[in-house]
Design a protein around this motif. Sequence first.
Motif, PDB file in Angstrom:
ATOM      1  N   MET A   1      62.397  82.219  12.726  1.00 42.79           N
ATOM      2  CA  MET A   1      63.867  81.476  13.410  1.00 42.79           C
ATOM      3  C   MET A   1      65.027  81.814  13.092  1.00 42.79           C
ATOM      4  O   MET A   1      64.793  81.680  11.370  1.00 42.79           O
ATOM      5  CB  MET A   1      63.277  79.996  13.521  1.00 42.79           C
ATOM      6  N   ILE A   2      65.605  82.539  13.986  1.00 44.83           N
ATOM      7  CA  ILE A   2      67.080  82.684  13.621  1.00 44.83           C
ATOM      8  C   ILE A   2      67.910  81.640  13.053  1.00 44.83           C
ATOM      9  O   ILE A   2      67.990  79.843  13.866  1.00 44.83           O
ATOM     10  CB  ILE A   2      67.961  83.622  14.340  1.00 44.83           C
ATOM     11  N   ASP A   3      68.576  81.897  11.870  1.00 46.89           N
ATOM     12  CA  ASP A   3      69.516  80.389  11.274  1.00 46.89           C
ATOM     13  C   ASP A   3      70.914  80.746  11.583  1.00 46.89           C
ATOM     14  O   ASP A   3      71.703  82.129  11.162  1.00 46.89           O
ATOM     15  CB  ASP A   3      69.474  80.424   9.173  1.00 46.89           C
ATOM     16  N   GLU A  64      66.423  84.245   8.417  1.00 45.09           N
ATOM     17  CA  GLU A  64      64.932  83.861   8.508  1.00 45.09           C
ATOM     18  C   GLU A  64      64.574  84.167   7.735  1.00 45.09           C
ATOM     19  O   GLU A  64      64.899  85.186   6.690  1.00 45.09           O
ATOM     20  CB  GLU A  64      64.894  84.492   9.953  1.00 45.09           C
ATOM     21  N   LYS A  66      61.155  82.477   6.842  1.00 53.16           N
ATOM     22  CA  LYS A  66      59.858  82.239   6.834  1.00 53.16           C
ATOM     23  C   LYS A  66      59.355  83.355   7.195  1.00 53.16           C
ATOM     24  O   LYS A  66      57.631  83.767   6.118  1.00 53.16           O
ATOM     25  CB  LYS A  66      59.204  80.852   7.677  1.00 53.16           C
ATOM     26  N   GLU A  94      53.801  85.818  15.657  1.00 48.11           N
ATOM     27  CA  GLU A  94      54.017  84.007  16.881  1.00 48.11           C
ATOM     28  C   GLU A  94      55.327  84.271  16.096  1.00 48.11           C
ATOM     29  O   GLU A  94      56.423  83.681  17.252  1.00 48.11           O
ATOM     30  CB  GLU A  94      53.597  83.723  16.145  1.00 48.11           C
ATOM     31  N   GLU A  95      56.161  84.474  15.519  1.00 43.78           N
ATOM     32  CA  GLU A  95      57.380  83.980  14.827  1.00 43.78           C
ATOM     33  C   GLU A  95      58.260  85.547  15.509  1.00 43.78           C
ATOM     34  O   GLU A  95      59.218  84.864  15.865  1.00 43.78           O
ATOM     35  CB  GLU A  95      57.949  84.423  13.209  1.00 43.78           C
ATOM     36  N   VAL A  98      59.301  83.844  19.242  1.00 42.73           N
ATOM     37  CA  VAL A  98      59.912  82.943  19.345  1.00 42.73           C
ATOM     38  C   VAL A  98      62.207  84.023  18.397  1.00 42.73           C
ATOM     39  O   VAL A  98      62.217  83.815  19.271  1.00 42.73           O
ATOM     40  CB  VAL A  98      59.746  81.805  17.591  1.00 42.73           C
ATOM     41  N   ILE A  99      61.831  84.839  17.632  1.00 41.44           N
ATOM     42  CA  ILE A  99      63.171  85.347  17.817  1.00 41.44           C
ATOM     43  C   ILE A  99      63.516  86.297  18.964  1.00 41.44           C
ATOM     44  O   ILE A  99      65.130  86.338  19.492  1.00 41.44           O
ATOM     45  CB  ILE A  99      62.678  86.357  16.030  1.00 41.44           C
ATOM     46  N   ASN A 101      62.670  85.592  21.822  1.00 44.34           N
ATOM     47  CA  ASN A 101      63.133  84.824  23.129  1.00 44.34           C
ATOM     48  C   ASN A 101      64.697  84.136  22.471  1.00 44.34           C
ATOM     49  O   ASN A 101      65.543  83.688  22.840  1.00 44.34           O
ATOM     50  CB  ASN A 101      62.257  83.555  22.829  1.00 44.34           C
ATOM     51  N   GLN A 102      64.939  83.718  21.429  1.00 41.03           N
ATOM     52  CA  GLN A 102      66.458  83.309  21.001  1.00 41.03           C
ATOM     53  C   GLN A 102      67.379  84.168  21.191  1.00 41.03           C
ATOM     54  O   GLN A 102      68.435  84.128  21.536  1.00 41.03           O
ATOM     55  CB  GLN A 102      66.688  83.586  18.856  1.00 41.03           C
ATOM     56  N   TYR A 106      70.529  83.732  23.584  1.00 39.35           N
ATOM     57  CA  TYR A 106      71.958  84.442  22.927  1.00 39.35           C
ATOM     58  C   TYR A 106      72.514  85.277  23.450  1.00 39.35           C
ATOM     59  O   TYR A 106      73.798  84.720  24.458  1.00 39.35           O
ATOM     60  CB  TYR A 106      72.528  84.304  21.708  1.00 39.35           C
TER      61      TYR A 106
END
Length: 111
Positions: A1-3, A64, A66, A94-95, A98-99, A101-102, A106
């Motif tokens: 996930m992007i921070d 990111e 993880k 999977e990650e 998620v990224i 999609n983020q 954005y």
Amino acid sequence: MIDFEVLRSYMDNDEDIIAAVFMAFMEEHENGAETVQHLYQTQNWGELFITAHSLKGILASFGETKAVDKLEAIEGTTRNNQSPNVEDINFVIEEMQVIKNQINEYLASVS
């Protein structure tokens, strides 16, 4: 996930630069999850090493952590022409979704 806090600090809170970086990422790695999966399934360790190395650096700049850890493990095993841990592969796949999609959310919010 992007921070996003980390990402904004790297990009001097410049939303235009962030959008440009995200667009470049999508052009280059939009199918990153599929690429990782394909390279794993075909046991193409040399290309998987290159892909993991590239994604690791880019995702680290997005804050990111993880997936970066898993990519580092994948990079380490494939560097030695060995099969990476399937759990690491699945986590990265999977990650990456998620990224992706983020990033799409954005980019939709700033256009």
